[in-house]
Write a protein that holds these residues in place. Structure first.
Motif, PDB file in Angstrom:
ATOM      1  N   LEU A 231       0.862  -1.175   0.000  1.00  0.00           N
ATOM      2  CA  LEU A 231       0.000   0.000   0.000  1.00  0.00           C
ATOM      3  C   LEU A 231       0.897   1.222   0.000  1.00  0.00           C
ATOM      4  N   ASP A 232       0.678   2.126  -0.926  1.00  0.00           N
ATOM      5  CA  ASP A 232       1.426   3.380  -0.944  1.00  0.00           C
ATOM      6  C   ASP A 232       0.483   4.462  -0.426  1.00  0.00           C
ATOM      7  N   THR A 233       0.780   5.005   0.751  1.00  0.00           N
ATOM      8  CA  THR A 233      -0.137   5.957   1.377  1.00  0.00           C
ATOM      9  C   THR A 233      -0.175   7.298   0.669  1.00  0.00           C
ATOM     10  N   GLN A 234       0.840   7.608  -0.099  1.00  0.00           N
ATOM     11  CA  GLN A 234       0.876   8.897  -0.795  1.00  0.00           C
ATOM     12  C   GLN A 234       0.389   8.801  -2.237  1.00  0.00           C
ATOM     13  N   ILE A 235       0.706   7.702  -2.908  1.00  0.00           N
ATOM     14  CA  ILE A 235       0.329   7.533  -4.314  1.00  0.00           C
ATOM     15  C   ILE A 235      -0.437   6.220  -4.452  1.00  0.00           C
ATOM     16  N   PRO A 236      -1.759   6.254  -4.354  1.00  0.00           N
ATOM     17  CA  PRO A 236      -2.565   5.033  -4.367  1.00  0.00           C
ATOM     18  C   PRO A 236      -2.340   4.154  -5.597  1.00  0.00           C
ATOM     19  N   ALA A 237      -2.006   4.738  -6.736  1.00  0.00           N
ATOM     20  CA  ALA A 237      -1.789   3.965  -7.956  1.00  0.00           C
ATOM     21  C   ALA A 237      -0.577   3.042  -7.850  1.00  0.00           C
ATOM     22  N   LEU A 238       0.259   3.235  -6.828  1.00  0.00           N
ATOM     23  CA  LEU A 238       1.427   2.381  -6.639  1.00  0.00           C
ATOM     24  C   LEU A 238       1.151   1.189  -5.723  1.00  0.00           C
ATOM     25  N   ALA A 239      -0.082   1.068  -5.239  1.00  0.00           N
ATOM     26  CA  ALA A 239      -0.452  -0.128  -4.482  1.00  0.00           C
ATOM     27  C   ALA A 239      -0.267  -1.331  -5.404  1.00  0.00           C
ATOM     28  N   SER A 240       0.019  -2.483  -4.828  1.00  0.00           N
ATOM     29  CA  SER A 240       0.195  -3.647  -5.693  1.00  0.00           C
ATOM     30  C   SER A 240      -0.110  -4.948  -4.970  1.00  0.00           C
ATOM     31  N   ILE A 241      -0.434  -5.926  -5.775  1.00  0.00           N
ATOM     32  CA  ILE A 241      -0.501  -7.305  -5.345  1.00  0.00           C
ATOM     33  C   ILE A 241       0.833  -7.897  -5.779  1.00  0.00           C
ATOM     34  N   VAL A 242       1.554  -8.467  -4.843  1.00  0.00           N
ATOM     35  CA  VAL A 242       2.902  -8.940  -5.136  1.00  0.00           C
ATOM     36  C   VAL A 242       2.841 -10.378  -5.650  1.00  0.00           C
ATOM     37  N   MET A 243       3.229 -10.540  -6.894  1.00  0.00           N
ATOM     38  CA  MET A 243       3.289 -11.856  -7.523  1.00  0.00           C
ATOM     39  C   MET A 243       4.761 -12.281  -7.580  1.00  0.00           C
ATOM     40  N   SER A 244       5.023 -13.441  -8.136  1.00  0.00           N
ATOM     41  CA  SER A 244       6.388 -13.953  -8.214  1.00  0.00           C
ATOM     42  C   SER A 244       7.281 -12.974  -8.977  1.00  0.00           C
ATOM     43  N   ARG A 245       8.426 -12.670  -8.398  1.00  0.00           N
ATOM     44  CA  ARG A 245       9.374 -11.738  -9.024  1.00  0.00           C
ATOM     45  C   ARG A 245      10.533 -12.461  -9.700  1.00  0.00           C
ATOM     46  N   ARG A 246      10.432 -13.772  -9.782  1.00  0.00           N
ATOM     47  CA  ARG A 246      11.462 -14.574 -10.467  1.00  0.00           C
ATOM     48  C   ARG A 246      10.765 -15.626 -11.328  1.00  0.00           C
TER      49      ARG A 246
END
Length: 184
Positions: free
Chosen positions: A47-62
């Motif tokens: 959750l990005d408290t300042q820029i809501p568009a940067l919220a994300s669901i974290v999927m596999s990064r590899r």
């Protein structure tokens, strides 16, 4: 554990489970239109408290070879999905949380799915424990898949079940999850 418990409740041949490297941003973006009824994401969220568009669901990064790849599924990705499951379950921390008072009402992860065409989203307002999420989601899907309950009735029953359990009695374990529905 959560995905295995849920898949065991689904009718044979109806559940597809992706874990590890297969649980990727690309896999979600490639979901076929009109062929996914329920999308369950048991992962982490940011959750990005300042820029809501940067919220994300974290999927596999590899990927399967260990090479790095983008792993954040953001609201703009969700809005662009071809698939519009009737139900999306975000079994992760803060997926229904508002980024800040100043940003209240702006896009969050739940609103992104609703804006993309999903009818119901189950998400959490705060951090959730892994073990209690397994218990809650197992009960939720038992009501949904085996007893034919609506998402809101299935969640309410699952929450009552956990509230009655000595191990999960504290509201922290179950009260953070909510069902948000779009108008028909």
């Amino acid at each position: 554990r959560e995905l295995a418990a849920i898949a065991a409740l689904a009718p044979a041949g109806t559940a597809s489970v992706a874990t590890g490297a297969a649980a990727s941003r690309e896999a979600v973006l490639a979901l076929p239109r009109d062929r996914v009824d329920v999308l369950h994401l048991a992962t982490h969220a940011t959750l990005d408290t300042q820029i809501p568009a940067l919220a994300s669901i974290v999927m596999s990064r590899r990927d399967a070879t260990g090479a790095e790849r983008p792993g954040d599924l953001r609201p703009h990705d969700i809005l662009a999905l071809d698939a519009h499951p009737a139900l999306v379950v975000l079994s992760a921390c803060d997926t229904a949380a508002e980024p800040s008072r100043a940003a209240a009402g702006l896009m969050n992860l739940t609103r992104a799915f609703l804006g993309g065409g999903t009818r119901y989203v189950v998400s959490s307002r705060w951090a959730v424990g892994d073990a209690s999420a397994v218990a809650l989601m197992t009960e939720f899907y038992r009501g949904l898949l085996q007893d034919g309950l609506t998402p809101d009735a299935a969640l309410a029953r699952a929450q009552r079940t956990l509230a009655a359990s000595p191990a999960w009695r504290a509201p922290f374990h179950w009260a953070g999850f909510v069902v948000t529905g779009a108008a028909p």
